[in-house]
Design a protein around this motif. Sequence first.
Motif, short mmCIF file in Angstrom:
data_model
loop_
_atom_site.label_atom_id
_atom_site.label_comp_id
_atom_site.label_asym_id
_atom_site.label_seq_id
_atom_site.Cartn_x
_atom_site.Cartn_y
_atom_site.Cartn_z
N UNK A 135 -17.28 -3.01 42.33
CA UNK A 135 -18.01 -2.95 41.06
C UNK A 135 -19.38 -2.31 41.26
N UNK A 136 -20.09 -2.70 42.32
CA UNK A 136 -21.37 -2.07 42.62
C UNK A 136 -21.21 -0.58 42.89
N UNK A 137 -20.13 -0.25 43.59
CA UNK A 137 -19.89 1.15 43.94
C UNK A 137 -19.66 1.99 42.68
N UNK A 138 -18.91 1.45 41.71
CA UNK A 138 -18.69 2.17 40.46
C UNK A 138 -20.00 2.41 39.72
N UNK A 139 -20.88 1.39 39.73
CA UNK A 139 -22.19 1.55 39.10
C UNK A 139 -23.02 2.60 39.83
N UNK A 140 -22.99 2.55 41.16
CA UNK A 140 -23.75 3.51 41.95
C UNK A 140 -23.27 4.94 41.69
N UNK A 141 -21.95 5.12 41.59
CA UNK A 141 -21.41 6.45 41.33
C UNK A 141 -21.72 6.91 39.91
N UNK A 142 -21.81 5.97 38.97
CA UNK A 142 -22.24 6.34 37.62
C UNK A 142 -23.67 6.85 37.61
N UNK A 143 -24.55 6.18 38.38
CA UNK A 143 -25.94 6.64 38.51
C UNK A 143 -25.98 8.00 39.19
N UNK A 265 -1.55 8.42 45.92
CA UNK A 265 -2.07 7.47 44.93
C UNK A 265 -2.30 8.21 43.60
N UNK A 266 -1.67 7.72 42.53
CA UNK A 266 -1.77 8.38 41.23
C UNK A 266 -3.19 8.44 40.70
N UNK A 267 -3.94 7.36 40.88
CA UNK A 267 -5.31 7.34 40.39
C UNK A 267 -6.17 8.37 41.13
N UNK A 268 -6.00 8.46 42.44
CA UNK A 268 -6.75 9.45 43.22
C UNK A 268 -6.45 10.85 42.71
N UNK A 269 -5.17 11.13 42.45
CA UNK A 269 -4.79 12.45 41.95
C UNK A 269 -5.40 12.73 40.58
N UNK A 270 -5.38 11.74 39.70
CA UNK A 270 -5.91 11.96 38.35
C UNK A 270 -7.42 12.19 38.39
N UNK A 271 -8.12 11.47 39.25
CA UNK A 271 -9.56 11.71 39.37
C UNK A 271 -9.85 13.12 39.85
N UNK A 272 -9.03 13.62 40.78
CA UNK A 272 -9.21 14.97 41.28
C UNK A 272 -8.92 16.01 40.20
N UNK A 273 -7.88 15.79 39.41
CA UNK A 273 -7.56 16.70 38.30
C UNK A 273 -8.71 16.75 37.31
N UNK A 274 -9.27 15.59 36.99
CA UNK A 274 -10.40 15.54 36.04
C UNK A 274 -11.59 16.33 36.58
N UNK A 275 -11.89 16.17 37.87
CA UNK A 275 -13.01 16.90 38.46
C UNK A 275 -12.75 18.40 38.45
N UNK A 336 -9.20 10.08 30.39
CA UNK A 336 -8.55 10.99 29.45
C UNK A 336 -9.42 11.22 28.21
N UNK A 337 -10.03 10.15 27.73
CA UNK A 337 -10.89 10.28 26.55
C UNK A 337 -12.08 11.18 26.81
N UNK A 338 -12.66 11.09 28.00
CA UNK A 338 -13.79 11.96 28.34
C UNK A 338 -13.40 13.42 28.31
N UNK A 339 -12.22 13.74 28.84
CA UNK A 339 -11.74 15.12 28.81
C UNK A 339 -11.52 15.59 27.37
N UNK A 340 -10.99 14.73 26.53
CA UNK A 340 -10.75 15.10 25.13
C UNK A 340 -12.06 15.30 24.38
N UNK A 371 -20.03 12.70 30.91
CA UNK A 371 -20.56 11.39 31.30
C UNK A 371 -19.47 10.36 31.49
N UNK A 372 -18.48 10.39 30.58
CA UNK A 372 -17.36 9.46 30.72
C UNK A 372 -16.59 9.73 32.01
N UNK A 373 -16.63 10.98 32.48
CA UNK A 373 -15.91 11.33 33.70
C UNK A 373 -16.63 10.86 34.96
N UNK A 374 -17.76 10.17 34.80
CA UNK A 374 -18.45 9.62 35.97
C UNK A 374 -17.54 8.70 36.76
N UNK A 375 -16.60 8.06 36.07
CA UNK A 375 -15.71 7.15 36.80
C UNK A 375 -14.66 7.91 37.61
#
Length: 491
Positions: A135-143, A265-275, A336-340, A371-375
């Motif tokens: 949880x801390x790491x997600x916040x740090x990456x958002x910053x 890992x599907x989540x890892x792949x989706x994060x890469x596609x978004x980036x 997905x919403x951030x991309x849209x 900004x939504x894609x920070x995650x």
Amino acid sequence: MTATAAGPHTRRWAGLAVLSASLLLVVMDMTILNVALPEISAQLRPGSVELLWMVDVYSLIVAGLLVTASALGDRWGRKKMLLTGFTLFGLASVAVVTADSPAEVIAIRALLGVGGAMIMPSTLSMIRTLFTDARERATALGIWAAMASLGGALGPIVGGLLLENFSWHAAFLVNVPVMVIAVVSGLILLPESRNPNPGRWDGAGAVLSVVGMAALAYAIKHGAEEGLDVRTAVTATVAALALTWFVRRCLRRHDPLLDLRLFRDGAFTSGTIAALATSIAMAAMALLLAQWMQLVQGYSPLETGVRLLPMAVGAGICSPLAPALAARVGARAVLSGGLLVSGAGFAVINLLPLGYASVAVALLLIGAGMGALAIASAVIMSGSPAEKAGSAAAIEETSYEVGGTLGVAVLGSVAAALYRGEVPPGTPESLGTALEVAAATQDAALALQAQRAFSDSLVLTSGYGAVLMVVAAALVWWRTPADLDLAAAPR
């Protein structure tokens, strides 16, 4: 190995400040160049190919070296790699005082690319090891992502202020004092970390990754500019062979240079596609909008920087909030919403009458979506073990850099082709050069036609950007697990 666990609470966040500040500088350097390009073009008169190289060589070098620099950092020490990158970045920026030709500017940008390849994956992998709590790491990456947006905002403004009072050289020299501060702060605040079991160094794999990625980036650039000629075919073939060989080596070794098994890992792949998708669309639009504002609307570099602020405002607000929003509605919906939302911003430019009012709305939407894609970074980094932080960071940064190269080369070339299709034969390919010719010959009709053609190319290219974002959103929704919880991600 030195400590890889997170240190005292305050030291962790102070370390994040150093890492985020270094990212801010690198992003600033990219956006400052966009604002400075017209003045550089006016003074050095680069050809169209040289102009593209000024923009693209940084991404080409970074793309080629990211994997090797990240793997070396895992073994040598991520802090050492980061501080070396800071130092090289600063020295290359000092070298600009001697540059008085397009070739020298390209060479300096290449050196900055080497420094960037050391800096970018090091910041992400160190965040992964500094923050062991998901949880801390997600916040740090958002910053961290918000600082990237701030860099995008400050770059044009700082660049505009510098260009109002100094020559274009100042757009590079501004890096120097920041790098000095980053080196000193990093020495004091950052802990050293490395992979405790890196395995045997794969020298052949390192060569294959550098050759393959550099050839791929060059093939994309040259092919977009010249079409499928012999040089494009040869470099594309070299890239395909080298990268295929590299992938096979990585999949066969138990200690690969780059752990491609993370893509299982599907989540890892989706994060890469978004980036990747975001980087493709944004690299082209940032370049085109900066030129449109200065050469069509007549804004000064400083006025251009101020008018690009809505994108940074949207991203700066949404980036720190994205992890909390993901906890409520799910990471898949936010990704997905951030991309849209970003796609809606591109659609605004494509569908509404082109003017600053519509562009400002579009920039705000694009920034909010980014900004939504920070995650995306949180999904990628949180889903990888600490010892694989270097591989995860290299994959994410490669997505951004290859995406940037694709964006400028492909979408930028599409925009250039659309522009050339609307101007009379013999008109200079560069809008800036066309306006200079029109001014010298007092041909107001040529200037008006060139500006209108550039505006039309911007509108149509924005439509392609919107389509890309919608397709990426669908892929991300498909690949991201519906129940993905960033706070419970593997550590």
